[in-house]
Design a protein around this motif. Structure first.
Motif, PDB file in Angstrom:
ATOM      1  N   SER A   1       0.824  -1.205   0.000  1.00  0.00           N
ATOM      2  CA  SER A   1       0.000   0.000   0.000  1.00  0.00           C
ATOM      3  C   SER A   1       0.859   1.257   0.000  1.00  0.00           C
ATOM      4  O   SER A   1       0.583   2.222  -0.737  1.00  0.00           O
ATOM      5  CB  SER A   1      -0.909  -0.010   1.231  1.00  0.00           C
ATOM      6  OG  SER A   1      -1.664   1.174   1.324  1.00  0.00           O
ATOM      7  N   THR A   2       1.914   1.243   0.801  1.00  0.00           N
ATOM      8  CA  THR A   2       2.828   2.399   0.865  1.00  0.00           C
ATOM      9  C   THR A   2       3.514   2.608  -0.485  1.00  0.00           C
ATOM     10  O   THR A   2       3.662   3.753  -0.947  1.00  0.00           O
ATOM     11  CB  THR A   2       3.882   2.176   1.965  1.00  0.00           C
ATOM     12  OG1 THR A   2       3.223   1.976   3.217  1.00  0.00           O
ATOM     13  CG2 THR A   2       4.813   3.366   2.067  1.00  0.00           C
ATOM     14  N   LYS A   3       3.937   1.505  -1.101  1.00  0.00           N
ATOM     15  CA  LYS A   3       4.586   1.575  -2.416  1.00  0.00           C
ATOM     16  C   LYS A   3       3.654   2.193  -3.459  1.00  0.00           C
ATOM     17  O   LYS A   3       4.059   3.082  -4.233  1.00  0.00           O
ATOM     18  CB  LYS A   3       5.005   0.173  -2.850  1.00  0.00           C
ATOM     19  CG  LYS A   3       5.587   0.072  -4.264  1.00  0.00           C
ATOM     20  CD  LYS A   3       6.014  -1.352  -4.538  1.00  0.00           C
ATOM     21  CE  LYS A   3       6.459  -1.527  -5.974  1.00  0.00           C
ATOM     22  NZ  LYS A   3       5.352  -1.436  -6.934  1.00  0.00           N
ATOM     23  N   ASN A   4       2.427   1.741  -3.476  1.00  0.00           N
ATOM     24  CA  ASN A   4       1.452   2.266  -4.451  1.00  0.00           C
ATOM     25  C   ASN A   4       1.192   3.761  -4.237  1.00  0.00           C
ATOM     26  O   ASN A   4       1.089   4.527  -5.204  1.00  0.00           O
ATOM     27  CB  ASN A   4       0.136   1.492  -4.345  1.00  0.00           C
ATOM     28  CG  ASN A   4       0.266   0.052  -4.800  1.00  0.00           C
ATOM     29  OD1 ASN A   4       1.183  -0.284  -5.572  1.00  0.00           O
ATOM     30  ND2 ASN A   4      -0.616  -0.815  -4.344  1.00  0.00           N
ATOM     31  N   LYS A   5       1.085   4.157  -2.965  1.00  0.00           N
ATOM     32  CA  LYS A   5       0.851   5.577  -2.671  1.00  0.00           C
ATOM     33  C   LYS A   5       2.024   6.433  -3.113  1.00  0.00           C
ATOM     34  O   LYS A   5       1.845   7.517  -3.696  1.00  0.00           O
ATOM     35  CB  LYS A   5       0.610   5.758  -1.167  1.00  0.00           C
ATOM     36  CG  LYS A   5      -0.734   5.232  -0.689  1.00  0.00           C
ATOM     37  CD  LYS A   5      -0.895   5.435   0.812  1.00  0.00           C
ATOM     38  CE  LYS A   5      -2.245   4.913   1.301  1.00  0.00           C
ATOM     39  NZ  LYS A   5      -2.406   5.085   2.769  1.00  0.00           N
ATOM     40  N   ASN A   6       3.244   5.942  -2.840  1.00  0.00           N
ATOM     41  CA  ASN A   6       4.439   6.705  -3.228  1.00  0.00           C
ATOM     42  C   ASN A   6       4.556   6.823  -4.746  1.00  0.00           C
ATOM     43  O   ASN A   6       4.916   7.885  -5.278  1.00  0.00           O
ATOM     44  CB  ASN A   6       5.699   6.035  -2.665  1.00  0.00           C
ATOM     45  CG  ASN A   6       5.804   6.184  -1.165  1.00  0.00           C
ATOM     46  OD1 ASN A   6       5.228   7.110  -0.579  1.00  0.00           O
ATOM     47  ND2 ASN A   6       6.536   5.291  -0.524  1.00  0.00           N
ATOM     48  N   GLU A   7       4.255   5.744  -5.444  1.00  0.00           N
ATOM     49  CA  GLU A   7       4.332   5.770  -6.912  1.00  0.00           C
ATOM     50  C   GLU A   7       3.295   6.730  -7.498  1.00  0.00           C
ATOM     51  O   GLU A   7       3.566   7.427  -8.482  1.00  0.00           O
ATOM     52  CB  GLU A   7       4.140   4.362  -7.470  1.00  0.00           C
ATOM     53  CG  GLU A   7       5.325   3.442  -7.198  1.00  0.00           C
ATOM     54  CD  GLU A   7       5.093   2.036  -7.702  1.00  0.00           C
ATOM     55  OE1 GLU A   7       3.925   1.720  -8.083  1.00  0.00           O
ATOM     56  OE2 GLU A   7       6.052   1.232  -7.722  1.00  0.00           O
ATOM     57  N   GLN A   8       2.100   6.745  -6.892  1.00  0.00           N
ATOM     58  CA  GLN A   8       1.065   7.662  -7.365  1.00  0.00           C
ATOM     59  C   GLN A   8       1.487   9.112  -7.115  1.00  0.00           C
ATOM     60  O   GLN A   8       1.286   9.990  -7.972  1.00  0.00           O
ATOM     61  CB  GLN A   8      -0.255   7.367  -6.657  1.00  0.00           C
ATOM     62  CG  GLN A   8      -1.427   8.223  -7.104  1.00  0.00           C
ATOM     63  CD  GLN A   8      -1.746   8.089  -8.589  1.00  0.00           C
ATOM     64  OE1 GLN A   8      -1.591   7.001  -9.176  1.00  0.00           O
ATOM     65  NE2 GLN A   8      -2.175   9.174  -9.216  1.00  0.00           N
ATOM     66  N   LYS A   9       2.105   9.393  -5.960  1.00  0.00           N
ATOM     67  CA  LYS A   9       2.603  10.740  -5.661  1.00  0.00           C
ATOM     68  C   LYS A   9       3.688  11.137  -6.665  1.00  0.00           C
ATOM     69  O   LYS A   9       3.753  12.296  -7.104  1.00  0.00           O
ATOM     70  CB  LYS A   9       3.157  10.802  -4.238  1.00  0.00           C
ATOM     71  CG  LYS A   9       2.080  10.769  -3.155  1.00  0.00           C
ATOM     72  CD  LYS A   9       2.716  10.855  -1.772  1.00  0.00           C
ATOM     73  CE  LYS A   9       1.644  10.858  -0.692  1.00  0.00           C
ATOM     74  NZ  LYS A   9       2.243  10.927   0.674  1.00  0.00           N
ATOM     75  N   GLU A  64       2.052  12.111  -9.904  1.00  0.00           N
ATOM     76  CA  GLU A  64       1.410  13.429  -9.788  1.00  0.00           C
ATOM     77  C   GLU A  64       2.450  14.549  -9.870  1.00  0.00           C
ATOM     78  O   GLU A  64       2.209  15.596 -10.501  1.00  0.00           O
ATOM     79  CB  GLU A  64       0.646  13.512  -8.465  1.00  0.00           C
ATOM     80  CG  GLU A  64      -0.592  12.620  -8.429  1.00  0.00           C
ATOM     81  CD  GLU A  64      -1.251  12.564  -7.060  1.00  0.00           C
ATOM     82  OE1 GLU A  64      -0.713  13.208  -6.131  1.00  0.00           O
ATOM     83  OE2 GLU A  64      -2.283  11.874  -6.913  1.00  0.00           O
TER      84      GLU A  64
END
Length: 236
Positions: free
Chosen positions: A124-132, A135
């Motif tokens: 979950s952390t990896k996905n959030k960081n990649e999305q950031k 952006e």
């Protein structure tokens, strides 16, 4: 049984002798009386003796039997207590082993659950960081005209073709030959630097190719298919 028969015979014999002494008037009265008493005692002893011995033996036998019974009962009780103690220890060991097994199973289950939770958290952390990161990449694309001092007028990402398209200004295209090629290469390098500084991106938002074009949409350069190197279209 033999002793009783012998006692009976002796009783008859001594009884007969006593009777004869009692009837014998030829003897002195004192002597006759003494012998009569003596034989009477022998007669009674012969009669009672075997029965008393039998009774004593029976009593002794009863005492021995009772003692044996008590000893056997005590031994049986001791064996029973030992059996119960052994059974209790066995049950205790079995219970301890069961508790240990359950504890181990719970520990393994808990460890597995914690591992899965940690794995999900990492993902979950990896996905959030990649999305950031993506952006920020989009924001940097919007800032490209200012950061390149107007040499790139627009920068757009096409998710379908996974391509970054950079448009050069008309002023930059006024150059000819090798100079124009170097300007186009510089724009292509700027696009790569932009991607490298912001990635990694989500799996469905990768940049595979970079295209340099003019304001009319004519392609000037692109990334090679396999090595993703700079390819100047005018060299074809």
């Amino acid at each position: 049984m033999g002793e009783k028969i012998l006692g009976l015979v002796l009783t008859i014999v001594f009884g007969y002798i006593t009777y004869r002494l009692y009837k014998n008037n030829s003897m002195k009265k004192g002597v006759r009386l003494g012998l009569t008493i003596f034989t009477s005692i022998l007669t009674v002893s012969s009669l009672v003796g075997p029965y008393m011995e039998s009774s004593n033996k029976a009593t002794d036998s009863s005492t021995v039997s009772k003692a044996d019974s008590q000893a056997f009962s005590k031994k049986a009780s001791s064996n029973n207590e030992k059996g119960k103690e052994k059974e209790s220890r066995s049950e205790s060991k079995s219970s301890a082993a069961k508790v240990k097994s359950e504890s181990k199973s719970q520990s393994v289950s808990s460890s597995k659950s914690e591992s899965q939770s940690e794995s999900k958290l990492v993902e979950s952390t990896k996905n959030k960081n990649e999305q950031k990161n993506f952006e920020k990449f989009q924001q940097d694309l919007g800032d490209a005209p200012s950061t390149t001092k107007g040499s790139i007028t627009s920068a757009n990402y096409d998710q379908t073709s996974e391509t970054l398209k950079l448009t050069l200004s008309d002023e930059a295209l006024d150059l000819q030959g090798a100079q124009l090629k170097e300007v186009v290469r510089a724009a292509w390098n700027a696009g790569n630097s932009l991607v490298d500084s912001d990635k990694p991106f989500p799996d469905d938002k990768q940049v595979v190719s970079i295209i340099i074009q003019d304001s009319a949409g004519n392609q000037l350069a692109h990334s090679s298919a396999f090595l993703h190197e700079f390819k100047y279209d005018a060299d074809k």
